[in-house]
Each structure stands twice: as C-alpha cells, then as structure tokens.
Design an enzyme around this catalytic site. Structure first.
Site, short mmCIF file in Angstrom:
data_model
loop_
_atom_site.label_atom_id
_atom_site.label_comp_id
_atom_site.label_asym_id
_atom_site.label_seq_id
_atom_site.Cartn_x
_atom_site.Cartn_y
_atom_site.Cartn_z
N GLU A 64 13.96 -42.57 -28.25
CA GLU A 64 14.01 -41.45 -29.19
C GLU A 64 13.41 -41.82 -30.54
OE1 GLU A 64 17.29 -38.41 -31.23
OE2 GLU A 64 17.97 -40.09 -29.96
N HIS A 92 17.58 -41.90 -36.30
CA HIS A 92 17.72 -43.27 -35.78
C HIS A 92 16.75 -44.23 -36.47
CE1 HIS A 92 20.35 -41.45 -32.77
NE2 HIS A 92 19.42 -40.50 -32.70
N GLU A 146 16.29 -30.60 -31.56
CA GLU A 146 16.22 -31.49 -30.40
C GLU A 146 15.00 -31.05 -29.60
OE1 GLU A 146 18.09 -34.03 -29.75
OE2 GLU A 146 20.08 -33.73 -30.66
#
Length: 364
Positions: free
Chosen positions: A208, A193, A327
């Site tokens: 995040e 991102h 993750e």
C-alpha cells in the site's frame, strides 16, 4: 489500509574498490541545514543536515550535451556557492542558492548516464541523516564528497515532521484538468503509511505505501500545475505518525485535506474489490468525498462502487477543514491489485483524484 490506520532503491552493481574518497573540510554553514554530503564507496548519496528539517529531492533528465541531474533543496542559504569537479559518471556537483532562503545540492551526471527515476528514493535514516541508493549506476560511480558523513548511530527515524521528497521533473499532462483561480487554494495530500509501516500487503507483494506515495506525489504535481498550493504529509519512505499529519494540516490554513489509501481484506478473498471514500460528519466533507469517489470510479470499470461513507479515521476526524479518505481499491483484489500495480493506471488515478479535488474547489 491496514488495521493500524497509519500511516521506493534497486540492488546495484558493486563499485570499484580502492579509489580514494575525496573529502575536504567544510566551512561553517551559516544558516544552511546542509552539514555534509558524499557519494560513498557503497554507491549511496549520503547527507548530514540539521535535525528535523524538511528537504526535497528532484530528478531531471538531460537533453543534448546536458546530462541528467539529481538535486536536493534544503532550508537556509549557504555561506558560499561553488562548483566541485566530479569524477566518473558525476560530471560536477554544485552548491547553490536558488532563493535567498534555500540551499541546493546538484549532482549533474555525464550525458547518457542511465538513471531510472522510478528507482530513486531519498530516505531518512535518522533525524539528521539521509540516503539515496545509486548503486545501480555500477562501477562508474566514484566516491566523492565534502565534509564528514559518518554512519548514523541513531535509530531509524520513525516519527516526526514530513522530511524528504522525491519529485520527478517533467510535468504530468494537466491540460484537461478543471481550472480554478491560481494562488487561491491550498490542499493537504496525505499518502498513508510509510517507512517501516507498509500498510496493507497484497497480491504479488504489492504494498500500500508504494501505491499511495506514487499517486500522492502525482496528485500534488497536477494540482500545482493548476496553481493550487500543495502540502504533503510525507513525500518519501518515512513513517509519520497520525497526530503530526493532522497538526500539519490544521496549522496550514488549508482548504481541503485528502488522505490516500489502498484497501485489503484477505489473500483468500480476491473476489473482494471496490472503491470507497470516507468523510466525517460535515456536508462539505461529504461533498468532497463524493467528488473524489465519482472520478476514481470513472477510471476503474468493473471495480464495485462501495460508496461514500461516514468514517471515524483519526486523520479525517481531527482535521478542521473539509476532509476525506479515499480507498483506491484492494491490493488483495483480483480486479484492483493488477491495476494498482500498474504505473499507467496509477497515473490515471492521480488525474482522477486531482480532477475530483479541483471540481470540488471550483464549486465552492
């Protein structure tokens, strides 16, 4: 990680108004990417550069009579080096040449200047414009500069090569990390991102992008301390699309690729927590994923093991070297979110991930 699968500037005190901005005409910069710089009346360091370049910004705390420093490295050597007297909290500004092929802009501050490196971010605002917010230094920051840096009329840069960096100087403790032959390996770290794409947003507004960028930069620093060459797909708050991330990795000749993310489900499901790492097809990728998963789980007691799993994420499916996507927990999870929001825990995450990568490299 959000459904898109894509892919830090505190409010400061006002500056003293009415002080004359110190500008002089810039000579031609033979080969240097730096066109102009200034500290604006608004308390921002602004740069004008050649378009679509990679630049890096660093911080170093001062000692004794030496004040803290912020510096920016750009490609291309300046036609001349020089020292420019400062004003206010800025003791001096230096234009230097750290290597025959680089330009360095150094802002040296007065001893005792209170700078919090966690609040510094160099942000791309257009293909040739960059900004770092220094307003938190307040009225002691006086306008200063060289050249003409006008406000960019171009839209915010949302796509392109990795372009900015902020790396705090002062190494992390790498003494306990596994050893690998120095100079032998190259690794690509991909913090997911960035920029206008925050990724998942969880408890307390935890984003995040902030979590993964912090961890990714620290992982890179730890690996470099062990003699591993590291490339980052992004090093600040810019939005790099997925194909450029893959292209950077595939064109680099890297030995490994790791994409770093944080998970999310729903704010109504704080009971969902856990660590999982994905790979695509190859046994080497699975072994890489397993090495990272084991280390992250080891520093995350109570967070469920969601396993090492096959996945079809673009960045691991299209990269040609062993690749994995971790993750590190759920920003929406009652166990994971407070940890991910904690800088000390993110430091432990970085050490864990670096350990997993070095274990894998050492076993090849």
């Amino acid at each position: 990680m959000s459904v898109r699968g894509r892919s830090l500037l505190a409010a400061g005190l006002p500056l003293v108004a009415g002080l004359a901005t110190l500008f002089s005409a810039l000579p031609a910069w033979a080969g240097s990417a730096l066109g102009a710089w200034r500290i604006s009346r608004e308390g921002q360091l602004e740069l004008r550069t050649s378009p679509d370049i990679q630049i890096q910004a660093f911080y170093e705390s001062g000692r004794g009579r030496s004040g803290p420093r912020i510096w920016v490295d750009l490609p291309g050597a300046p036609i001349r080096t020089r020292t420019i007297p400062g004003a206010g909290l800025v003791r001096q500004v230096r234009i230097g040449k750290p290597t025959p092929y680089e330009t360095r802009l150094v802002l040296e501050f007065q001893p005792g200047t209170p700078i919090n490196p966690a609040e510094l971010r160099l942000v791309g605002t257009a293909r040739d414009r960059w900004r770092m917010d220094l307003k938190a230094l307040g009225a002691g920051l006086v306008p200063l500069g060289e050249g003409d840096v006008e406000a960019a009329s171009a839209p915010t840069w949302r796509q392109g090569p990795p372009a900015t960096a902020f790396v705090p100087r002062g190494p992390l403790n790498a003494g306990s990390l596994p050893q690998v032959p120095r100079g032998r390996f190259k690794v690509v770290i991909d913090p997911g991102h960035g920029g206008p794409d925050p990724g998942a947003v969880g408890i307390g507004g935890l984003r995040e992008t902030d979590v993964v960028l912090d961890v990714g930069l620290q992982v890179a620093q730890l690996l470099q301390a062990r003699g591993v060459q590291v490339l980052l797909t992004r090093t600040s708050e810019v939005d790099v699309d997925l194909p450029p991330r893959v292209a950077l990795a595939n064109n680099s000749g890297a030995d490994l690729f790791l994409s770093i993310h944080a998970n999310a489900l729903s704010m109504a499901r704080p009971d969902v927590n856990g660590i999982e790492t994905f790979y695509f097809q190859s046994s080497l990728s699975r072994a890489l994923a397993q090495a990272v998963q084991e280390q992250v789980l080891a520093i995350s007691p109570g967070s469920p093991d969601r396993g090492v799993r096959p996945g079809r994420f673009f960045v691991i499916r299209r990269t040609v070297m062993p690749s994995a996507l971790v993750e590190m927990g759920f920003v929406t999870g009652q166990i994971d979110a407070p940890r991910l929001a904690d800088a000390g825990f993110r430091r432990r995450l970085a050490v864990a991930i670096a350990t997993g990568l070095l274990n894998h490299l050492g076993g090849r």
